[in-house]
Motif scaffolding. Structure first.
Motif, PDB file in Angstrom:
ATOM      1  N   LEU A  97      28.363  24.584  35.023  1.00  0.00           N
ATOM      2  CA  LEU A  97      29.275  24.503  33.878  1.00  0.00           C
ATOM      3  C   LEU A  97      29.951  25.854  33.700  1.00  0.00           C
ATOM      4  N   VAL A  98      31.295  25.843  33.601  1.00  0.00           N
ATOM      5  CA  VAL A  98      32.077  27.078  33.530  1.00  0.00           C
ATOM      6  C   VAL A  98      32.519  27.326  32.095  1.00  0.00           C
ATOM      7  N   ASP A  99      32.390  28.558  31.653  1.00  0.00           N
ATOM      8  CA  ASP A  99      32.781  28.990  30.303  1.00  0.00           C
ATOM      9  C   ASP A  99      34.301  29.166  30.240  1.00  0.00           C
ATOM     10  N   SER A 100      34.913  28.659  29.181  1.00  0.00           N
ATOM     11  CA  SER A 100      36.373  28.773  29.030  1.00  0.00           C
ATOM     12  C   SER A 100      36.826  30.221  28.904  1.00  0.00           C
ATOM     13  N   ALA A 101      35.934  31.129  28.458  1.00  0.00           N
ATOM     14  CA  ALA A 101      36.306  32.537  28.272  1.00  0.00           C
ATOM     15  C   ALA A 101      36.526  33.262  29.587  1.00  0.00           C
ATOM     16  N   LEU A 102      36.165  32.635  30.718  1.00  0.00           N
ATOM     17  CA  LEU A 102      36.353  33.268  32.030  1.00  0.00           C
ATOM     18  C   LEU A 102      37.755  33.052  32.587  1.00  0.00           C
ATOM     19  N   ARG A 103      38.538  32.250  31.936  1.00  0.00           N
ATOM     20  CA  ARG A 103      39.836  31.832  32.490  1.00  0.00           C
ATOM     21  C   ARG A 103      40.736  33.010  32.835  1.00  0.00           C
ATOM     22  N   GLU A 104      40.736  34.061  32.019  1.00  0.00           N
ATOM     23  CA  GLU A 104      41.650  35.185  32.231  1.00  0.00           C
ATOM     24  C   GLU A 104      41.010  36.334  32.998  1.00  0.00           C
ATOM     25  N   LEU A 241      29.846  31.243  45.164  1.00  0.00           N
ATOM     26  CA  LEU A 241      30.898  32.229  45.360  1.00  0.00           C
ATOM     27  C   LEU A 241      31.802  32.206  44.136  1.00  0.00           C
ATOM     28  N   THR A 242      32.041  33.370  43.553  1.00  0.00           N
ATOM     29  CA  THR A 242      32.940  33.474  42.413  1.00  0.00           C
ATOM     30  C   THR A 242      34.150  34.314  42.804  1.00  0.00           C
ATOM     31  N   GLY A 243      35.258  34.127  42.067  1.00  0.00           N
ATOM     32  CA  GLY A 243      36.435  34.919  42.386  1.00  0.00           C
ATOM     33  C   GLY A 243      37.662  34.530  41.610  1.00  0.00           C
ATOM     34  N   THR A 244      38.791  35.001  42.108  1.00  0.00           N
ATOM     35  CA  THR A 244      40.057  34.847  41.396  1.00  0.00           C
ATOM     36  C   THR A 244      41.053  33.943  42.109  1.00  0.00           C
ATOM     37  N   ASP A 245      40.792  33.607  43.374  1.00  0.00           N
ATOM     38  CA  ASP A 245      41.699  32.765  44.151  1.00  0.00           C
ATOM     39  C   ASP A 245      40.917  31.547  44.639  1.00  0.00           C
ATOM     40  N   GLN A 273      32.176  21.980  36.846  1.00  0.00           N
ATOM     41  CA  GLN A 273      32.902  21.413  35.703  1.00  0.00           C
ATOM     42  C   GLN A 273      33.643  22.533  34.990  1.00  0.00           C
ATOM     43  N   TYR A 274      34.992  22.466  34.994  1.00  0.00           N
ATOM     44  CA  TYR A 274      35.821  23.481  34.345  1.00  0.00           C
ATOM     45  C   TYR A 274      36.346  22.971  33.002  1.00  0.00           C
ATOM     46  N   PRO A 275      36.493  23.866  32.017  1.00  0.00           N
ATOM     47  CA  PRO A 275      37.126  23.478  30.747  1.00  0.00           C
ATOM     48  C   PRO A 275      38.636  23.717  30.754  1.00  0.00           C
ATOM     49  N   TYR A 276      39.178  24.116  31.914  1.00  0.00           N
ATOM     50  CA  TYR A 276      40.607  24.384  32.028  1.00  0.00           C
ATOM     51  C   TYR A 276      41.092  23.883  33.393  1.00  0.00           C
ATOM     52  N   ASP A 277      42.418  23.796  33.521  1.00  0.00           N
ATOM     53  CA  ASP A 277      43.003  23.281  34.757  1.00  0.00           C
ATOM     54  C   ASP A 277      42.841  24.295  35.891  1.00  0.00           C
ATOM     55  N   THR A 278      42.605  23.778  37.107  1.00  0.00           N
ATOM     56  CA  THR A 278      42.545  24.588  38.319  1.00  0.00           C
ATOM     57  C   THR A 278      43.419  23.920  39.373  1.00  0.00           C
ATOM     58  N   ARG A 420      52.751  44.783  30.712  1.00  0.00           N
ATOM     59  CA  ARG A 420      53.438  43.493  30.681  1.00  0.00           C
ATOM     60  C   ARG A 420      53.310  42.769  32.020  1.00  0.00           C
ATOM     61  N   LEU A 421      53.484  43.495  33.101  1.00  0.00           N
ATOM     62  CA  LEU A 421      53.391  42.889  34.430  1.00  0.00           C
ATOM     63  C   LEU A 421      51.985  42.371  34.687  1.00  0.00           C
ATOM     64  N   ASN A 422      50.955  43.151  34.334  1.00  0.00           N
ATOM     65  CA  ASN A 422      49.578  42.726  34.573  1.00  0.00           C
ATOM     66  C   ASN A 422      49.217  41.517  33.734  1.00  0.00           C
ATOM     67  N   GLN A 423      49.627  41.516  32.463  1.00  0.00           N
ATOM     68  CA  GLN A 423      49.257  40.434  31.563  1.00  0.00           C
ATOM     69  C   GLN A 423      49.882  39.119  31.986  1.00  0.00           C
ATOM     70  N   LYS A 424      51.081  39.147  32.489  1.00  0.00           N
ATOM     71  CA  LYS A 424      51.776  37.911  32.859  1.00  0.00           C
ATOM     72  C   LYS A 424      51.554  37.531  34.317  1.00  0.00           C
ATOM     73  N   HIS A 425      50.748  38.343  35.035  1.00  0.00           N
ATOM     74  CA  HIS A 425      50.418  38.025  36.425  1.00  0.00           C
ATOM     75  C   HIS A 425      51.670  37.800  37.274  1.00  0.00           C
ATOM     76  N   VAL A 426      52.658  38.687  37.133  1.00  0.00           N
ATOM     77  CA  VAL A 426      53.895  38.520  37.900  1.00  0.00           C
ATOM     78  C   VAL A 426      54.125  39.710  38.821  1.00  0.00           C
ATOM     79  N   ARG A 427      53.029  40.305  39.302  1.00  0.00           N
ATOM     80  CA  ARG A 427      53.205  41.406  40.244  1.00  0.00           C
ATOM     81  C   ARG A 427      54.033  40.973  41.442  1.00  0.00           C
ATOM     82  N   GLU A 428      53.852  39.688  41.829  1.00  0.00           N
ATOM     83  CA  GLU A 428      54.563  39.216  42.999  1.00  0.00           C
ATOM     84  C   GLU A 428      56.071  39.178  42.786  1.00  0.00           C
TER      85      GLU A 428
END
Length: 578
Positions: A97-104, A241-245, A273-278, A420-428
């Motif tokens: 079970l995944v905690d919703s607070a991990l989303r960001e 395995l945990t991660g960001t991608d 089981q996630y509480p958010y979309d993946t 601003r760039l980091n928060q919006k995840h638009v480095r790309e």
């Protein structure tokens, strides 16, 4: 490039054949883009260097042996434990079970259980090596992928992957005998000092515990001393395995699961089981197969390879690389195996056909076009620029084209813009990002030479002033008008650091440069945040903006640790040449 150490007899066992001598082994290793780097006669260990980074499935004894077996004509293994879209395997009570607070922060996890027989020392060592190679190279030093192995018989499901208070959450980490808080682990534990910075700035940190509140680990830092202390003889393992991608994470889990299955273990799926979309939905059972088939014309493959291959030759070659192939008319559809996801373009399939058929089976061909070599106009122009700058007292430098987000973004943009760039995840949207970087230090293609020059100046404080340096090289910028989405520019960057460095001196040097290049130019005001307001100018030539120069902003110099005033300029030489 990745290097692995494998036991010779174990490799031959996975390959299904004892290979006679180093010469034959070297010849066969070509199918994995690998070469023998040495051997230890006492331990029977072979040192193998992999000359490609897009096949992490080969970074283990089982994975490399599997590829050798397939190349030698062995049967492709069947892995019945994979879930697919619309076809989910039974996970029973095995639930995370995944905690919703991990989303960001660190939002994704994949897991499975391993049973069947006690694990021996060679298998455990190979599993640890796979863990290290995947997490260090493919997982960017645990930043995007970290793996944990646990004693499954001590776990009470469901497992909770949650965001924990770093000061209130305590446990005994592996390698220690006393309880520490998560924040204390980052400061005091060797692994915490090494990997803690990945999560140190999170208000709540990733944490794994079971339903009985027994601690599994503090990912991506350290396992617990009880459940996380796997030993030889353990007959049931829990691997996560945990991660960001998520796609890379799921692929890594698939690689480890396939390796252990080939070693004779039984793989038991786990439901997440996630509480958010993946990317794969809110509920998924791992190991999970998500790879898409690649379709191309057989004529395209033949044209790339320079020979007319038959249907049988093409399908046989693809199968020797572990893939499934289907030909319908002129269409070739290739389905990658569960442990591969490296087909980005039909050219990749053509390469697999070439390797699977055997590169020594292609007939050598002489060149049909003969031309006289000569310098391109831009190279001739760049050499003239170099000569002029050397005459003005500048010294030429040469830098890598790949760099990190820290250098290209965080130390270049003002703090509010970086946040601003980091928060919006638009480095790309700022720089071109590498999809599978070897490390975070080589994750982005530079869009400016200025960070390289600043890095050189930051390391040169003890050298006598003035410092005047330049480089002519390529930079990449995002461009939607190009079919690749990027455009490569021949750029000039120069920097001068000295107590007397100022706008007027650099302006005179820019004027001299354009004079000797026989180009007219004009200046206009610019608000580039890298420079001091009112002490910078935009350069235009033939009605086009071609560059900028000025006095570098003190805040930018401070972020690089540079104490001396500095001026800098950047020019698009392609536009200057016209």
């Amino acid at each position: 490039m990745p290097k692995i150490e494998v036991q010779e007899q174990a490799l031959y066992r996975y390959a299904g054949k004892k290979i006679a001598g180093d010469a034959e082994l070297e010849e066969i290793l070509v199918c994995a883009k690998a070469e023998l780097d040495g051997r230890d006669e006492e331990t029977g260990a072979l040192k193998i260097e992999l000359n490609d980074t897009n096949r992490p499935d080969l970074w283990s004894t089982a994975g490399l042996g599997r590829q050798l077996r397939l190349y030698l004509g062995g049967k492709s293994p069947e892995y019945s434990f994979f879930s697919r879209q619309g076809d989910e395997q039974e996970a029973g009570k095995r639930l995370v079970l995944v905690d919703s607070a991990l989303r960001e922060t660190r939002p994704y996890i994949a897991a499975f259980e391993v049973t069947g027989k006690p694990i021996d020392e060679d298998t455990l060592n190979d599993l640890i090596q796979t863990q290290e190679k995947l997490c260090w190279n493919y997982g960017r030093k645990r930043k995007s992928i970290a793996m944990g192995v646990y004693r499954a018989q001590l776990i009470e499901y469901p497992v909770h992957y949650r965001a924990a208070d770093p000061d209130a959450t305590r446990f005994v980490p592996l390698g220690m005998s006393r309880e520490l808080s998560l924040r204390e682990i980052i400061k005091e534990h060797p692994k915490g000092q090494e990997f803690g910075p990945i999560v140190a700035d999170f208000p709540r940190m990733p944490f794994l515990a079971d339903s009985a509140d027994e601690v599994l680990s503090f990912p991506p830092v350290i396992n617990s001393a009880r459940i996380g202390a796997v030993e030889v003889g353990d007959s049931s393992l829990f691997i996560e395995l945990t991660g960001t991608d998520l796609p890379s994470l799921v692929l890594s889990a698939s690689i480890v699961a396939c390796d252990l299955s080939d070693a004779g273990f039984t793989i038991l799926p786990v439901k997440i089981q996630y509480p958010y979309d993946t990317p794969f939905g809110r509920s998924m059972v791992t190991p999970y197969y998500f790879q898409e088939p690649v379709t191309l014309e057989t004529s395209f493959a033949n044209r790339m390879l320079g020979e007319e291959l038959s249907t049988v030759e093409i399908t046989s070659a693809v199968q020797r690389m572990g893939c499934r192939a289907k030909i319908s008319g002129e269409k070739l559809t290739v389905t990658p195996p569960e442990y591969r996801n490296d087909f980005l373009h039909p050219v990749d399939v053509a390469e697999d056909i070439m390797i699977g058929r055997g590169m020594n089976t292609f007939s050598p061909a002489l060149l049909t076009d003969f031309t006289v070599g000569r310098l391109t106009p831009i190279e001739t122009f760049a050499r003239k620029v170099k000569g002029t700058l050397v005459g003005l007292g500048y010294q030429e430098m040469m830098f890598n084209y790949l760099s990190s987000a820290h250098d290209l973004i965080e130390r270049i943009y003002p703090e509010d813009e970086t946040v601003r760039l980091n928060q919006k995840h638009v480095r790309e949207k700022v720089v071109v990002q590498i999809a599978n970087p070897m490390s975070e230090g080589y994750e982005f293609v530079r869009n400016s030479i200025l960070p390289n020059l600043l890095g050189a100046e930051a390391a040169s404080a003890s050298a006598p002033y003035p410092h005047s340096i330049f480089e002519i090289g390529k930079v990449a910028v995002l461009d939607d008008a190009d079919n690749s989405g990027t455009r490569t520019i021949n750029s000039l960057g120069l920097l001068s650091a000295d107590a007397s460095a100022g706008f007027n001196t650099l302006s005179a040097q820019i004027a001299a440069l354009f004079y000797f290049l026989y180009r007219e130019f004009s200046l206009s005001e610019t608000d580039d945040p890298r420079f001091i307001p009112g002490r910078a100018a935009q350069i235009s030539c033939s009605g086009r903006d071609v560059g900028v120069f000025g006095e570098l902003h003190p805040e930018l110099l401070e972020r690089w640790g540079i104490q001396m005033p500095a001026t800098a300029a950047e020019l698009d030489l392609d536009r200057v040449l016209g």
